[in-house]
Design a protein around this motif. Structure first.
Motif, PDB file in Angstrom:
ATOM      1  N   ASN A   1      17.563 -40.018  25.053  1.00 49.44           N
ATOM      2  CA  ASN A   1      18.929 -39.490  24.946  1.00 49.44           C
ATOM      3  C   ASN A   1      19.356 -38.984  23.561  1.00 49.44           C
ATOM      4  OD1 ASN A   1      20.551 -41.560  23.554  1.00 49.44           O
ATOM      5  ND2 ASN A   1      20.170 -42.846  25.349  1.00 49.44           N
TER       6      ASN A   1
ATOM      7  N   LYS B   1      22.189 -34.380  27.908  1.00 55.25           N
ATOM      8  CA  LYS B   1      22.565 -35.745  28.251  1.00 55.25           C
ATOM      9  C   LYS B   1      24.035 -35.851  28.665  1.00 55.25           C
ATOM     10  CE  LYS B   1      23.579 -36.955  23.488  1.00 55.25           C
ATOM     11  NZ  LYS B   1      22.644 -36.407  22.515  1.00 55.25           N
TER      12      LYS B   1
ATOM     13  N   CYS C   1      14.850 -38.721  35.129  1.00 57.54           N
ATOM     14  CA  CYS C   1      15.973 -38.092  34.446  1.00 57.54           C
ATOM     15  C   CYS C   1      17.156 -38.050  35.397  1.00 57.54           C
ATOM     16  CB  CYS C   1      15.598 -36.672  34.020  1.00 57.54           C
ATOM     17  SG  CYS C   1      16.934 -35.792  33.212  1.00 57.54           S
TER      18      CYS C   1
ATOM     19  N   CYS D   1      18.151 -35.389  23.432  1.00 60.87           N
ATOM     20  CA  CYS D   1      18.286 -34.567  24.631  1.00 60.87           C
ATOM     21  C   CYS D   1      19.504 -33.657  24.523  1.00 60.87           C
ATOM     22  CB  CYS D   1      18.423 -35.475  25.848  1.00 60.87           C
ATOM     23  SG  CYS D   1      18.406 -34.593  27.401  1.00 60.87           S
TER      24      CYS D   1
ATOM     25  N   TYR E   1      12.402 -33.501  28.115  1.00 59.51           N
ATOM     26  CA  TYR E   1      11.423 -33.751  27.056  1.00 59.51           C
ATOM     27  C   TYR E   1      10.172 -32.899  27.279  1.00 59.51           C
ATOM     28  CZ  TYR E   1       7.741 -35.974  24.357  1.00 59.51           C
ATOM     29  OH  TYR E   1       6.681 -36.192  23.520  1.00 59.51           O
TER      30      TYR E   1
END
Lengths: 335, 330
Positions: free
Chosen positions: B293, B299, B320, B296, B255
């Protein structure tokens, strides 16, 4: 060189902010006029982006509204494809030209009618211009517009409150695109948005520009955003343009002291640890602007001439600068 | 977490702020832990709805109703302050914790002169006479850079410009020499040139007074200029916390990485900005597992079910699974 799409010559807009008549008679107070925009010239080439940047109160949003016709100019002319919009008295003709320009506003919460479904909001320009005959055609066009801005056609059934700020700004863009405009005036389109959403909107605007050959007038206070989107930039201070230059030129070689100082005020994300000396003082009140060059009280290079004589925009190596110091070549070079 | 043996000035442990509603509780801050050392500037950054302001408000005990601290502890100089009665907390606010808010116009009372507001605050917290308090008020105004402070002290807030008002608010926050200042978006309402002046002022005052600052903002540029360490928040949780240079330059969490890429930078020629698709989840629909998620790109199956915890990566702490020995399960 081709004819520029939009050409502003000496446009001005004054606002009367006088106290009411009775106060003027009884207290003897005078009429007061704010020169929000005072003699601004610029040209925008087809398919290019011109940005106007400056701090609050510099008149950049007033120019946006003048260009799309939300304000009547006090003076000067605005030409669209060589036709002077301010002198046009044929309503039909004017409506036709105005339909080719659209505006995107800053606040995506206030610029969409909360009682209308998104499909009606986007279809309003289409219905107004009677672009299609049947309802089915309108619906399919709205669906197409919504997918162009990254929403789904099914979103047309929803109301604005069901969307986030970024999605609402997408709806505003879809509405602006509905009448197939060539010229978009964007007044701070991303300043109400979070950075990750701002990136989505800026990318979308760039994609649409490429796809439809759009011309943008982009208003912003954020120099980094302006650097990213524009071809040319006009730096404004108290109703006037103090420097008009190509983006790369402005950022590598700012000439006007105010441009230098704005660039210096950008927070340093590269963390080079360079020491900044923020320029003291604030933008003076536009009701009672300083004499001569309006920037002189804050300018480290000001002399007597700057205090008395207002500088005009002059060509200096392809950029236009309004500064006596630059003309006389007495500014220190940038470090 | 801090390596020094010094006692942290402010310690937030596992803070959880909830807003009870008819349809169940909304969790605005979820398991946030952080420390601020004396004299340190901790930046708290995040997009709207990340819970950064709520964290700040919880520390000064000004959570908007019906929000409340559901669990966790807030310690100021080793002493718990999150469960104090209102009157006791009121004595701490202003005296030991100062606050600077975003909008300088609404944080000043328009019906009182700047001087009256300063004198009232000074006399509430310090044992000074009217005259002594007024002298101190003038000194404070001079210190925050208001010219001709002795005359300006009798002016009302509307007679000051935005930047000057924010200086008055900073003077108010400094009245009782607090050890900690919570600054919630102190420069957001200001123009860039004024913003630069205010940042320089805050930095100078912290250095001179040894005041610690919790700087809550959405602006990474301000953080990069001002903070020593930074906590990046997402959906009420800390995604990454570490030294500012490390977070800004080599963000670890996906992020933070995307966030840094999405900020347009002057002088960097890029055709397109990195964009993180989607937007921050609403508090009613925070996904299970890692809150990030759905947006992302890295993921794995583990991210969908198990919430990551803050683990050390280089000098930072990152939440993470990418950095976990067992990975994301991908």
């Amino acid at each position: 060189m081709t004819e520029p799409l939009v050409k502003a010559k000496g446009i001005a807009r004054y606002f009367d902010v006088s106290p009411p008549l009775l106060n003027r008679l009884i207290e003897g107070s005078k009429r007061q006029v704010v020169k929000a925009v005072d003699g601004v010239d610029f040209e925008i080439e087809r398919g290019q982006t011109l940005s106007l940047v400056g701090e609050s109160g510099c008149g950049k949003s007033t120019i946006a509204r003048l260009v799309v016709g939300l304000y009547e100019p006090t003076g000067g002319s605005i030409e669209f494809e060589g036709v002077d919009l301010t002198a046009l008295d044929n309503r039909k003709e004017e409506a036709k030209l105005r339909g080719r320009m659209q505006m995107i506003f800053q606040d995506p919460y206030a610029s969409l009618n909360p009682r209308w479904r998104v499909q009606d909001i986007v279809a309003e320009p289409i219905r107004h211009k009677k672009m299609f005959d049947t309802r089915a055609e309108v619906t399919s066009r709205v669906g197409e517009l919504l997918s162009q801005v990254g929403l789904s056609p099914a979103d047309g059934e929803k109301y604005p409150h069901e969307f986030s700020g970024g999605q609402r700004q997408r709806i505003s863009i879809a509405r602006a695109l509905a009448s197939n405009p060539e010229f978009l005036v964007c007044d701070e389109p991303t300043s109400a948005l979070d950075v990750s959403v701002q990136a989505q909107i800026l990318n979308l605007m760039k994609d649409l520009q490429r796809k439809f050959g759009l011309t943008y007038l982009f208003i912003s206070h954020d120099l980094a955003v302006v650097d990213h989107v524009s071809d040319r930039i006009g730096v404004m201070y108290l109703g006037r343009i103090c420097e008009l230059a190509d983006t790369r030129e402005l950022f590598s070689n700012p000439r006007h002291p105010y441009s230098r100082f704005l660039l210096d005020a950008i927070p340093d994300l590269d963390m080079t640890g360079k020491q900044r000396i923020p320029v003291a003082g604030e933008v003076p009140s536009p009701i009672n602007p300083p004499s001569g060059c309006t920037f002189h009280p804050r300018c480290p290079f000001a002399n007597d001439r700057c205090k008395s004589e207002q500088p005009e925009l002059r060509d200096v190596d392809g950029t236009q600068v309004a500064c006596h110091g630059v003309e006389e070549n007495r500014l220190e070079p940038t470090g | 977490m801090s390596t020094s043996k010094q006692q942290p000035l402010l310690e937030v442990r596992n803070l959880r702020v909830e807003f009870p509603t008819r349809r169940g509780s909304l969790i605005a801050v979820d398991g946030v832990s952080m420390e601020i050392a004396p004299g340190e500037v901790l930046g708290v950054v995040g997009e709207s709805g990340a819970g950064k302001s709520m964290t700040g408000n919880a520390v000064i005990g000004l959570l908007p109703s019906p929000g409340r601290v559901e669990s966790g502890e807030i310690l100021l100089e080793g002493e718990r302050i999150d469960n104090l009665p209102y009157e006791q907390m009121r004595k701490i606010r202003g005296k030991r914790i100062g606050a600077i808010f975003q909008d300088p116009l609404t944080s000043l009372n328009p019906l009182y002169t700047v001087g009256e507001q300063l004198v009232e605050t000074i006399q509430t917290h310090l044992d000074l006479s009217e005259k002594g308090a007024k002298d101190r008020a003038v000194d404070l105004l001079e210190e925050v850079g208001i010219p001709s402070a002795r005359e300006r002290i009798d002016h009302y807030p509307h007679q000051f410009s935005g930047g000057m008002r924010q200086r008055v608010v900073i003077a108010l926050a400094l009245c009782a020499e607090p050890r900690l200042i919570i600054a919630d978006e102190p420069t957001t309402a200001l123009d860039v040139s004024i913003q630069a002046q205010i940042i320089t002022l805050i930095k100078k005052l912290c250095r001179e007074h040894g005041t610690a600052v919790m700087l809550v903002t959405h602006d990474m540029g301000v953080i990069a200029e001002t903070a020593d360490r930074v906590a990046v928040m997402y959906a009420g949780r800390i995604a990454e916390i570490g030294p500012v240079a490390e977070v800004v330059k080599n963000a670890n969490h996906p992020y933070t990485h995307g966030l840094m890429g999405s900020i347009p930078k002057v002088g960097h020629e890029v055709e397109r900005l990195t964009q993180i698709d989607g937007s921050m989840p609403r508090l009613t629909e925070i996904p299970t597992g890692c809150a990030f998620n759905p947006r992302c790109t890295e993921k794995g199956p583990r991210c969908m079910v198990e919430r990551p915890i803050l683990e050390p990566v280089e000098n930072s702490f990152v939440a993470c699974w990418k950095f976990d020995p067992e990975g994301t399960g991908a």
